[in-house]
Motif scaffolding. Structure first.
Motif, PDB file in Angstrom:
ATOM      1  N   LEU A  52       0.826  -1.204   0.000  1.00  0.00           N
ATOM      2  CA  LEU A  52       0.000   0.000   0.000  1.00  0.00           C
ATOM      3  C   LEU A  52       0.863   1.258   0.000  1.00  0.00           C
ATOM      4  O   LEU A  52       0.645   2.188  -0.794  1.00  0.00           O
ATOM      5  CB  LEU A  52      -0.920  -0.020   1.222  1.00  0.00           C
ATOM      6  CG  LEU A  52      -1.960   1.106   1.310  1.00  0.00           C
ATOM      7  CD1 LEU A  52      -2.922   1.026   0.131  1.00  0.00           C
ATOM      8  CD2 LEU A  52      -2.716   1.023   2.628  1.00  0.00           C
ATOM      9  N   LEU A  53       1.868   1.316   0.871  1.00  0.00           N
ATOM     10  CA  LEU A  53       2.731   2.497   0.930  1.00  0.00           C
ATOM     11  C   LEU A  53       3.577   2.635  -0.335  1.00  0.00           C
ATOM     12  O   LEU A  53       3.787   3.738  -0.840  1.00  0.00           O
ATOM     13  CB  LEU A  53       3.622   2.417   2.163  1.00  0.00           C
ATOM     14  CG  LEU A  53       2.925   2.566   3.517  1.00  0.00           C
ATOM     15  CD1 LEU A  53       3.926   2.433   4.649  1.00  0.00           C
ATOM     16  CD2 LEU A  53       2.211   3.912   3.612  1.00  0.00           C
TER      17      LEU A  53
ATOM     18  N   ALA B  44       2.778   1.580  -3.355  1.00  0.00           N
ATOM     19  CA  ALA B  44       1.896   2.022  -4.431  1.00  0.00           C
ATOM     20  C   ALA B  44       1.590   3.514  -4.319  1.00  0.00           C
ATOM     21  O   ALA B  44       1.555   4.227  -5.337  1.00  0.00           O
ATOM     22  CB  ALA B  44       0.604   1.206  -4.401  1.00  0.00           C
ATOM     23  N   ALA B  45       1.406   4.002  -3.098  1.00  0.00           N
ATOM     24  CA  ALA B  45       1.150   5.434  -2.920  1.00  0.00           C
ATOM     25  C   ALA B  45       2.373   6.265  -3.329  1.00  0.00           C
ATOM     26  O   ALA B  45       2.246   7.334  -3.944  1.00  0.00           O
ATOM     27  CB  ALA B  45       0.782   5.709  -1.460  1.00  0.00           C
ATOM     28  N   HIS B  46       3.561   5.770  -3.017  1.00  0.00           N
ATOM     29  CA  HIS B  46       4.780   6.481  -3.387  1.00  0.00           C
ATOM     30  C   HIS B  46       4.951   6.546  -4.904  1.00  0.00           C
ATOM     31  O   HIS B  46       5.282   7.601  -5.469  1.00  0.00           O
ATOM     32  CB  HIS B  46       5.977   5.779  -2.735  1.00  0.00           C
ATOM     33  CG  HIS B  46       7.289   6.406  -3.056  1.00  0.00           C
ATOM     34  ND1 HIS B  46       8.192   5.825  -3.920  1.00  0.00           N
ATOM     35  CD2 HIS B  46       7.857   7.575  -2.647  1.00  0.00           C
ATOM     36  CE1 HIS B  46       9.253   6.592  -4.025  1.00  0.00           C
ATOM     37  NE2 HIS B  46       9.089   7.662  -3.257  1.00  0.00           N
TER      38      HIS B  46
ATOM     39  N   TRP C 239       2.533   6.186  -7.206  1.00  0.00           N
ATOM     40  CA  TRP C 239       1.436   6.962  -7.794  1.00  0.00           C
ATOM     41  C   TRP C 239       1.679   8.446  -7.642  1.00  0.00           C
ATOM     42  O   TRP C 239       1.291   9.240  -8.500  1.00  0.00           O
ATOM     43  CB  TRP C 239       0.129   6.564  -7.130  1.00  0.00           C
ATOM     44  CG  TRP C 239      -1.058   7.310  -7.677  1.00  0.00           C
ATOM     45  CD1 TRP C 239      -1.782   7.002  -8.794  1.00  0.00           C
ATOM     46  CD2 TRP C 239      -1.625   8.500  -7.127  1.00  0.00           C
ATOM     47  NE1 TRP C 239      -2.775   7.920  -8.974  1.00  0.00           N
ATOM     48  CE2 TRP C 239      -2.709   8.873  -7.963  1.00  0.00           C
ATOM     49  CE3 TRP C 239      -1.346   9.292  -6.020  1.00  0.00           C
ATOM     50  CZ2 TRP C 239      -3.498   9.975  -7.724  1.00  0.00           C
ATOM     51  CZ3 TRP C 239      -2.122  10.404  -5.773  1.00  0.00           C
ATOM     52  CH2 TRP C 239      -3.186  10.746  -6.620  1.00  0.00           C
ATOM     53  N   LEU C 240       2.343   8.863  -6.545  1.00  0.00           N
ATOM     54  CA  LEU C 240       2.613  10.274  -6.317  1.00  0.00           C
ATOM     55  C   LEU C 240       3.516  10.851  -7.400  1.00  0.00           C
ATOM     56  O   LEU C 240       3.374  12.026  -7.780  1.00  0.00           O
ATOM     57  CB  LEU C 240       3.253  10.456  -4.933  1.00  0.00           C
ATOM     58  CG  LEU C 240       3.609  11.880  -4.517  1.00  0.00           C
ATOM     59  CD1 LEU C 240       2.356  12.742  -4.399  1.00  0.00           C
ATOM     60  CD2 LEU C 240       4.374  11.875  -3.194  1.00  0.00           C
TER      61      LEU C 240
ATOM     62  N   ASN D 174      -0.889   6.768 -12.808  1.00  0.00           N
ATOM     63  CA  ASN D 174      -1.339   5.425 -13.187  1.00  0.00           C
ATOM     64  C   ASN D 174      -0.657   4.974 -14.481  1.00  0.00           C
ATOM     65  O   ASN D 174      -1.298   4.507 -15.416  1.00  0.00           O
ATOM     66  CB  ASN D 174      -2.861   5.416 -13.351  1.00  0.00           C
ATOM     67  CG  ASN D 174      -3.397   3.989 -13.446  1.00  0.00           C
ATOM     68  OD1 ASN D 174      -2.736   3.042 -13.032  1.00  0.00           O
ATOM     69  ND2 ASN D 174      -4.574   3.848 -14.012  1.00  0.00           N
TER      70      ASN D 174
ATOM     71  N   SER E 189       4.823   2.994 -12.752  1.00  0.00           N
ATOM     72  CA  SER E 189       4.466   2.748 -11.353  1.00  0.00           C
ATOM     73  C   SER E 189       4.520   1.263 -11.025  1.00  0.00           C
ATOM     74  O   SER E 189       5.023   0.855  -9.976  1.00  0.00           O
ATOM     75  CB  SER E 189       3.071   3.293 -11.069  1.00  0.00           C
ATOM     76  OG  SER E 189       3.019   4.693 -11.263  1.00  0.00           O
TER      77      SER E 189
END
Length: 436
Positions: free
Chosen positions: A76-77, A79-81, A83-84, A88, A92
């Motif tokens: 989760l973390l 993927a957030a990094h 995506w930032l 998409n 990524s």
């Protein structure tokens, strides 16, 4: 755990993450160059150590202990990094594993010792990766602008590797039973000073040609200033002559032909480095070959234990099958062991007849007994006394008769006491070693 201790833990884990990323920089940088857009490439790369900090902070705040919890939170973390920075896009998903590894290791480093989670062998692997990158980068136009960065990072990684491996070796030499090794501060800073001096020598060797041309430029400037000071006629130099010192050339390494002694020294360095690499390769092959008999021995013991456990299980249910071995394993193992001895150490009979006195015979018997234990898989500890080695061999093998107290006492008396041994004592010790 209070706020100050949590802050120190967070900083420590982040620093460890920076060291791990430094050792793994070549593949990470190559992935960023070929996959990440140039606009956000460096921002993503510089924020990658924050994954360690995020994982550490989350572990300190929440009781994450299950494996599926660790994997889910890390994904989760990460993927957030990604995506930032990349949104998409396919980048990524391609760079997601690197962020996942950073967060996952940050969580694990809170509860697990770093020396077990990132051993000294990983540092050696990192240096091999840098060496491979140095061979690849010159032939890739996309990676050519990062050659200087990889060279500087490789030197820093080499210094860190030398410091960590040196401290690990000192702790290994100062082990005392099950206690935590203690290293004197004086010894620690002296070893670090030697490593710093070694790195300085490496830097001088790498920059030898540039230093030579810089020295020539400095000599010309000093001669020019000296001529200006010795001018006595009081007349100023012509207008077209520039009295100020000339600036250093843009490229110190490309001015003229090098001196003969520089060419000779460069060749000597090339041969020295080649010899060191060849010796290191031979040492690596020797260590691998040395561990093969122990690995085979442990595999054989594991298989025997599994078969014995199966037989015990069959006996508990009231049924025991008749088993007949078609191969005499003891005889087969003895033949292999005798061939190994003849191949690497010669025959025992010839060596025994060449010994001059009982002192040499006692030392030979002790070496023979110790060599037999090492070939079976025992790891010899140099800091132990003969009596301590005997006790450790018995604990390792699980057999009380694996060591002979009389042989060990006789060896200590001859080796350290300087006394003579009787013929009967030597004969009894030889009888024990021959049985082994």
């Amino acid at each position: 755990m209070n706020i100050n201790s949590k802050g120190r833990e967070l900083g420590t884990v982040t620093l460890k993450g920076c060291v791990e990323l430094l050792l793994a920089l070549p593949p990470v940088l190559i992935a960023a160059v070929f996959l990440a857009p140039e606009a956000v490439r460096w921002a993503w790369l510089c924020t990658l150590p924050l994954g360690y900090a995020a994982g550490c902070a989350l572990r300190l705040a929440l009781p994450i202990t299950r494996s599926y919890q660790l994997i889910f939170v890390s994904l989760l973390l990460a993927a957030a990094h990604c995506w930032l920075f990349f949104g998409n896009a396919y980048v990524s998903y391609a760079l997601l594993p690197l962020g996942f590894i950073a967060v996952y290791r940050g969580i694990r480093l809170v509860t697990e010792p770093w020396r077990y989670f990132f051993p000294v062998s990983f540092y050696v692997i990192g240096m091999i990766v840098y060496f491979a990158a140095a061979m690849i980068v010159p032939f890739q136009p996309a990676l050519a602008p990062y050659g200087t960065l990889l060279t500087c990072a490789g030197l820093i990684a080499l210094a860190v590797t030398l410091l960590v491996s040196n401290e690990s070796n000192m702790k290994q030499e100062t082990l005392s039973g099950g206690k935590e090794p203690v290293i004197a501060k004086e010894m620690l800073w002296k070893n670090r000073l030697l490593i710093v001096l070694l790195m300085a020598v490496i830097m001088v060797v790498l920059l030898l040609r540039s230093l030579y041309h810089a020295f020539l430029w400095l000599k010309e400037q000093l001669l020019f200033l000296l001529a200006q000071l010795l001018r006595r006629d009081g007349e100023q130099a012509p207008a077209q002559q520039d009295t100020a010192p000339k600036p250093p050339p843009a490229d110190l390494g490309g001015a003229g032909e090098p001196a003969a002694w520089m060419v000779w020294l460069e060749k000597v360095m090339y041969y020295a480095v080649g010899a060191i690499l060849a010796i290191a390769l031979l040492a690596l092959v020797y260590l691998i070959v040395r561990r093969i008999p122990g690995a085979i021995r442990r595999l054989y013991a594991w298989l025997a234990a599994r078969l014995q456990a199966r037989e015990e299980g069959m006996s508990r249910i009231g049924y025991e099958d008749d088993v007949e071995s078609l191969v005499d394993w003891d005889q087969w193992n003895g033949k292999l062991l005798s061939r190994w001895k003849r191949l690497f150490s010669g025959t025992d009979k010839t060596k025994w007849e060449e010994l001059q006195d009982n002192a040499e015979r006692v030392r030979y018997l002790y070496r023979s007994w110790l060599g037999h234990s090492i070939r079976r898989g025992y790891r010899f500890q140099k800091h132990l006394t003969p009596q301590e080695t005997g006790r450790e061999v018995e604990e390792w093998s699980g057999k009380p008769g694996s060591a002979s107290p009389s042989l060990l006492a006789l060896y200590e008396r001859v080796r350290y006491g300087g006394k003579q041994a009787g013929d009967e004592e030597v004969l009894a010790a030889k009888t024990f070693t021959d049985k082994k």
